[in-house]
Enzyme design. Sequence first.
Site, PDB file in Angstrom:
ATOM      1  N   ASN A  11      43.672  41.084  39.478  1.00 31.74           N
ATOM      2  CA  ASN A  11      44.320  41.062  40.794  1.00 31.74           C
ATOM      3  C   ASN A  11      45.213  39.808  40.941  1.00 31.74           C
ATOM      4  O   ASN A  11      44.713  38.709  41.156  1.00 31.74           O
ATOM      5  CB  ASN A  11      43.198  41.075  41.848  1.00 31.74           C
ATOM      6  CG  ASN A  11      43.733  41.096  43.276  1.00 31.74           C
ATOM      7  OD1 ASN A  11      44.802  40.577  43.554  1.00 31.74           O
ATOM      8  ND2 ASN A  11      42.965  41.686  44.163  1.00 31.74           N
ATOM      9  N   LYS A  14      44.788  37.358  44.015  1.00 31.14           N
ATOM     10  CA  LYS A  14      43.715  36.354  43.954  1.00 31.14           C
ATOM     11  C   LYS A  14      44.170  35.146  43.158  1.00 31.14           C
ATOM     12  O   LYS A  14      43.884  34.013  43.520  1.00 31.14           O
ATOM     13  CB  LYS A  14      42.495  36.933  43.217  1.00 31.14           C
ATOM     14  CG  LYS A  14      41.676  37.892  43.997  1.00 31.14           C
ATOM     15  CD  LYS A  14      40.457  38.260  43.166  1.00 31.14           C
ATOM     16  CE  LYS A  14      39.625  39.302  43.846  1.00 31.14           C
ATOM     17  NZ  LYS A  14      38.486  39.734  43.009  1.00 31.14           N
ATOM     18  N   ASP A  69      34.314  37.913  43.453  1.00 29.06           N
ATOM     19  CA  ASP A  69      34.092  39.275  43.920  1.00 29.06           C
ATOM     20  C   ASP A  69      34.060  39.236  45.445  1.00 29.06           C
ATOM     21  O   ASP A  69      33.323  38.454  46.026  1.00 29.06           O
ATOM     22  CB  ASP A  69      32.799  39.860  43.364  1.00 29.06           C
ATOM     23  CG  ASP A  69      32.856  41.379  43.410  1.00 29.06           C
ATOM     24  OD1 ASP A  69      33.815  41.960  42.857  1.00 29.06           O
ATOM     25  OD2 ASP A  69      31.973  42.003  44.028  1.00 29.06           O
ATOM     26  N   SER A  70      34.894  40.042  46.049  1.00 31.36           N
ATOM     27  CA  SER A  70      35.043  39.985  47.499  1.00 31.36           C
ATOM     28  C   SER A  70      34.825  41.351  48.124  1.00 31.36           C
ATOM     29  O   SER A  70      34.918  42.375  47.444  1.00 31.36           O
ATOM     30  CB  SER A  70      36.445  39.488  47.849  1.00 31.36           C
ATOM     31  OG  SER A  70      36.669  38.227  47.281  1.00 31.36           O
ATOM     32  N   GLY A 146      45.428  44.445  49.299  1.00 33.60           N
ATOM     33  CA  GLY A 146      44.179  45.093  49.736  1.00 33.60           C
ATOM     34  C   GLY A 146      44.102  45.328  51.241  1.00 33.60           C
ATOM     35  O   GLY A 146      44.977  45.963  51.844  1.00 33.60           O
ATOM     36  N   ARG A 174      38.157  33.448  50.810  1.00 31.45           N
ATOM     37  CA  ARG A 174      38.371  32.991  49.430  1.00 31.45           C
ATOM     38  C   ARG A 174      38.545  31.468  49.377  1.00 31.45           C
ATOM     39  O   ARG A 174      38.039  30.802  48.486  1.00 31.45           O
ATOM     40  CB  ARG A 174      39.596  33.704  48.836  1.00 31.45           C
ATOM     41  CG  ARG A 174      39.970  33.238  47.424  1.00 31.45           C
ATOM     42  CD  ARG A 174      40.802  34.245  46.674  1.00 31.45           C
ATOM     43  NE  ARG A 174      40.104  35.509  46.533  1.00 31.45           N
ATOM     44  CZ  ARG A 174      40.353  36.595  47.267  1.00 31.45           C
ATOM     45  NH1 ARG A 174      41.331  36.618  48.144  1.00 31.45           N
ATOM     46  NH2 ARG A 174      39.641  37.694  47.102  1.00 31.45           N
TER      47      ARG A 174
HETATM   48  P1  ITT Z   1      39.146  41.911  40.247  1.00 28.95           P
HETATM   49  O1  ITT Z   1      39.884  42.335  39.035  1.00 28.95           O
HETATM   50  O2  ITT Z   1      39.198  40.420  40.468  1.00 28.95           O
HETATM   51  O3  ITT Z   1      37.737  42.439  40.356  1.00 28.95           O
HETATM   52  P2  ITT Z   1      39.622  43.516  42.633  1.00 28.95           P
HETATM   53  O4  ITT Z   1      40.912  43.731  43.404  1.00 28.95           O
HETATM   54  O5  ITT Z   1      38.888  44.711  42.145  1.00 28.95           O
HETATM   55  O6  ITT Z   1      40.005  42.508  41.464  1.00 28.95           O
HETATM   56  P3  ITT Z   1      37.327  42.756  44.332  1.00 28.95           P
HETATM   57  O7  ITT Z   1      36.385  43.716  43.716  1.00 28.95           O
HETATM   58  O8  ITT Z   1      36.867  41.361  44.583  1.00 28.95           O
HETATM   59  O9  ITT Z   1      38.690  42.611  43.505  1.00 28.95           O
HETATM   60  O10 ITT Z   1      37.871  43.268  45.714  1.00 28.95           O
HETATM   61  C1  ITT Z   1      37.379  44.385  46.382  1.00 28.95           C
HETATM   62  C2  ITT Z   1      38.494  44.999  47.198  1.00 28.95           C
HETATM   63  O11 ITT Z   1      38.783  44.135  48.292  1.00 28.95           O
HETATM   64  C3  ITT Z   1      39.805  45.203  46.435  1.00 28.95           C
HETATM   65  O12 ITT Z   1      40.350  46.439  46.838  1.00 28.95           O
HETATM   66  C4  ITT Z   1      40.683  44.062  46.877  1.00 28.95           C
HETATM   67  O13 ITT Z   1      42.054  44.421  46.927  1.00 28.95           O
HETATM   68  C5  ITT Z   1      40.146  43.789  48.284  1.00 28.95           C
HETATM   69  N1  ITT Z   1      40.250  42.362  48.599  1.00 28.95           N
HETATM   70  C6  ITT Z   1      39.646  41.327  47.975  1.00 28.95           C
HETATM   71  N2  ITT Z   1      40.017  40.152  48.501  1.00 28.95           N
HETATM   72  C7  ITT Z   1      40.881  40.451  49.504  1.00 28.95           C
HETATM   73  C8  ITT Z   1      41.632  39.694  50.414  1.00 28.95           C
HETATM   74  O14 ITT Z   1      41.606  38.376  50.394  1.00 28.95           O
HETATM   75  N3  ITT Z   1      42.420  40.346  51.286  1.00 28.95           N
HETATM   76  C9  ITT Z   1      42.485  41.682  51.309  1.00 28.95           C
HETATM   77  N4  ITT Z   1      41.833  42.486  50.475  1.00 28.95           N
HETATM   78  C10 ITT Z   1      41.033  41.879  49.575  1.00 28.95           C
END
Ligand code: ITT
Length: 188
Positions: A11, A14, A69-70, A146, A174
């Site tokens: 991503n 991030k 992980d968010s 996201g 974050r």
């Molecule tokens: P990784 O490769 O780092 O895992 P990811 O996008 O799958 O990337 P996560 O599992 O942490 O990351 O995120 C879960 C979802 O939440 C994913 O759809 C992200 O786009 C979204 N997300 C995470 N952080 C966010 C933020 O700061 N603002 C908006 N959406 C966010």
Amino acid sequence: MKGKLYLITGNPGKVKEIKNRLDVLDIELGTLQEDFVEVQADTLEEVVFFGIEHLVREKGIDLPFIKDDSGLFIDSLDGFPGVYSAYVQDTIGNDGILKLMKGMDDRTATFKTVMGLHIPGEGVSLFRGEIRGEITLEKRGFFGFGYDPIFIPEGAEKTFAEMTLEEKNRDSHRIRATMKLVDHLSKE
Ligand code: ITT
């Protein structure tokens, strides 16, 4: 700590946010796009912890790295999408969430980040960051990624997607986790 630290992610949003903060330390942030195995778990902490174990044990990654992980936890949906945030974003997306919440007055939610740090020989440390906020009635803004267009952090009028990178980075789930990581690394 001095030297290079890797962020394991696919991503780019991030990367920009975390890099912007780590620049204050003498730490260069690299990225690695390893497949991160997301175990089916109830908490972000478990997802990060077991994912890191997998990267170290099965993939033999022996570098200092972090994994973020968010997830978005919506109160009136009992914490959904939570640990399923990535899947839900990729399937029903923001429009789907707004549809699910149609007519709901309680729009409060929490955005959470769990950041895992792996230092070879030292194991895993976890840093948490959360921010309360509200889900909008419609999508607003084009910055970020996201769930940013549907989340307004507490005390703000704009959604995260209406904020520039610098504005979002003043305070977010974050950044709260990253500041704890920075504090820890500055003592290493
Ligand atoms: P990784 O490769 O780092 O895992 P990811 O996008 O799958 O990337 P996560 O599992 O942490 O990351 O995120 C879960 C979802 O939440 C994913 O759809 C992200 O786009 C979204 N997300 C995470 N952080 C966010 C933020 O700061 N603002 C908006 N959406 C966010």
